[in-house]
Design an enzyme around this catalytic site. Structure first.
Site, PDB file in Angstrom:
ATOM      1  N   GLN A 145     -29.569 -23.135 -27.542  1.00  0.00           N
ATOM      2  CA  GLN A 145     -30.062 -22.822 -28.876  1.00  0.00           C
ATOM      3  C   GLN A 145     -28.997 -22.141 -29.713  1.00  0.00           C
ATOM      4  OE1 GLN A 145     -32.552 -18.783 -28.178  1.00  0.00           O
ATOM      5  NE2 GLN A 145     -33.195 -20.486 -26.831  1.00  0.00           N
ATOM      6  N   HIS A 147     -28.843 -19.472 -33.505  1.00  0.00           N
ATOM      7  CA  HIS A 147     -29.549 -18.771 -34.579  1.00  0.00           C
ATOM      8  C   HIS A 147     -28.700 -18.795 -35.846  1.00  0.00           C
ATOM      9  CE1 HIS A 147     -32.043 -17.362 -31.323  1.00  0.00           C
ATOM     10  NE2 HIS A 147     -31.043 -16.687 -30.791  1.00  0.00           N
ATOM     11  N   GLU A 164     -27.232 -10.907 -32.005  1.00  0.00           N
ATOM     12  CA  GLU A 164     -27.900 -10.190 -30.921  1.00  0.00           C
ATOM     13  C   GLU A 164     -26.899  -9.739 -29.871  1.00  0.00           C
ATOM     14  OE1 GLU A 164     -30.684 -13.026 -29.360  1.00  0.00           O
ATOM     15  OE2 GLU A 164     -29.160 -14.553 -29.101  1.00  0.00           O
ATOM     16  N   HIS A 222     -25.790 -20.840 -27.387  1.00  0.00           N
ATOM     17  CA  HIS A 222     -25.943 -20.016 -26.198  1.00  0.00           C
ATOM     18  C   HIS A 222     -27.211 -20.371 -25.442  1.00  0.00           C
ATOM     19  CE1 HIS A 222     -28.277 -17.940 -29.334  1.00  0.00           C
ATOM     20  NE2 HIS A 222     -29.073 -17.555 -28.338  1.00  0.00           N
ATOM     21  N   ARG A 242     -33.564 -24.953 -31.551  1.00  0.00           N
ATOM     22  CA  ARG A 242     -33.402 -25.514 -30.215  1.00  0.00           C
ATOM     23  C   ARG A 242     -32.532 -26.763 -30.275  1.00  0.00           C
ATOM     24  NH1 ARG A 242     -38.952 -25.612 -29.207  1.00  0.00           N
ATOM     25  NH2 ARG A 242     -39.380 -23.467 -28.659  1.00  0.00           N
TER      26      ARG A 242
END
Length: 358
Positions: A145, A147, A164, A222, A242
């Site tokens: 996936q 972001h 993150e 990642h 995804r």
């Protein structure tokens, strides 16, 4: 005292919202300057607890395991528990106050009741609560996936983007995760490999062990792979594109949705950064600053930011002023801004997150 108390709440209200005053900058600066004194008064009178324990929203995604229940003391009745959202104001998974007079209230409602000043000065630049803290147990591989960054996410999804960090808590022998690419590729190759199910051939597979740290900026392709438990600190976002999902089907019996076009648009098709300089912190970014401490230790929560604590291991207590809370592995604690020094005892190992600036 009663007369003063009756007078103070309206004053607190205006101190929470300095931008409502015409005149603006000077009054806002004054209100921020005296705000810590009023927070201390609220705590002294029992209106506001300096430290509260949080309860999470639990997620039973199909790749989850049972280690958060067995090893991290999470109360959940399902067979698998993939994620616990330990610190969250996101509508997809709020956390809840578990101690003190506000027990049962969502963290969002708690902040609304006591005012955004309890978040600290550094949070005032954010329209929404800035971060989410999670525990994640991957018994099976997560999807590959990516972001989006803030600009793309706001434009397309009306949420923050998502950078993150992962702190590895447990790792089975041979465990690894995917972190970027082994070499730069083109968008055409990226799309072709997704369609041919060969993307994993060019992903950077990194063996992991307990205590490893990864910072994943938005745009980094990642995946957490099986046999890993992590603590995750992220921006306040639930936007995930995804790319590949191992041919799995969801609870409805249909293949889970992929977001290939969006992923191709936002992915960084390059090697990840090999080393970051976070100035002695585990991570220091525009969104969060993270450190790890072992008790006995002390943590200073000043007027700049609240402190979030995830208990990674051990048991003990945290004291702030006259308040003492017992805590253990798996607990989540929220310390309001301007609370001053907190003291951790026992054999606690904790992850502390604050909202900082760089």
């Amino acid at each position: 005292m009663l007369a003063l108390y009756l007078f103070v709440p309206p004053l607190f209200f205006y101190l929470r919202l300095p931008w409502l005053f015409a005149g603006g900058a000077a009054i806002a600066a004054f209100s921020y300057a005296i705000r810590p004194a009023f927070i201390k008064l609220e705590k002294k009178w029992g209106i506001l607890m300096p430290v509260v324990k949080l309860l999470p929203t639990c997620k039973d995604y199909l790749w989850g395991g049972d280690r958060l229940m067995k090893e991290y003391n999470k109360a959940f009745s399902g067979e698998r528990l993939a994620e616990t959202w330990e610190l969250s104001c996101h509508p997809d998974g709020p956390s809840f106050i578990a101690s003190g007079p506000d027990a049962g209230m969502t963290l969002s409602a708690y902040i609304e009741k006591h005012g955004r000043r309890i978040l600290g000065a550094n949070c005032q630049i954010f329209q929404e609560f800035p971060i989410i803290a999670k525990f994640i147990d991957a018994r099976d591989d997560l999807s590959i996936q990516v972001h989006p960054n803030n600009m793309d996410a706001m434009e397309k999804e009306h949420q923050y983007g998502k950078s993150e960090m992962w702190y590895v808590l447990e790792a089975d022998p041979g465990a690894y995760l995917y972190y970027g690419f082994t070499h730069p590729i083109t968008k055409e190759e990226y799309r072709r490999r997704i369609e041919e199910n060969t993307l994993e051939e060019v992903l950077n597979a990194v063996p992991v062990k307990k205590g490893d740290l990864f910072y994943i900026p938005a745009g980094t392709v990642h995946a957490i792979c099986k046999g890993i438990v992590i603590a995750e600190i992220q921006q306040n976002s639930n936007v995930t594109y995804r790319v590949y999902d191992h041919g799995r089907v969801g609870p409805d019996g249909k293949p889970r949705q992929l977001h290939i076009d969006k992923a191709v648009e936002v992915s960084k098709l390059e090697l990840p950064c090999a080393r970051y300089n976070f100035g002695g912190h585990l991570v220091r970014s525009a969104y969060f600053t993270v450190d790890r401490f072992d008790a006995p230790c002390q943590i200073d929560t000043d007027e700049e930011s609240f402190t979030s604590i995830l208990v990674l291991d051990g048991a003990g207590s945290i004291s702030c002023g006259d308040d003492v809370l017992q805590c253990k592995k798996g607990d989540s604690l929220f310390i309001t801004a301007s609370s001053g020094m907190s003291y951790l005892s026992g054999n606690l190992q904790v992850l502390c997150t604050r909202i900082g600036t760089i």
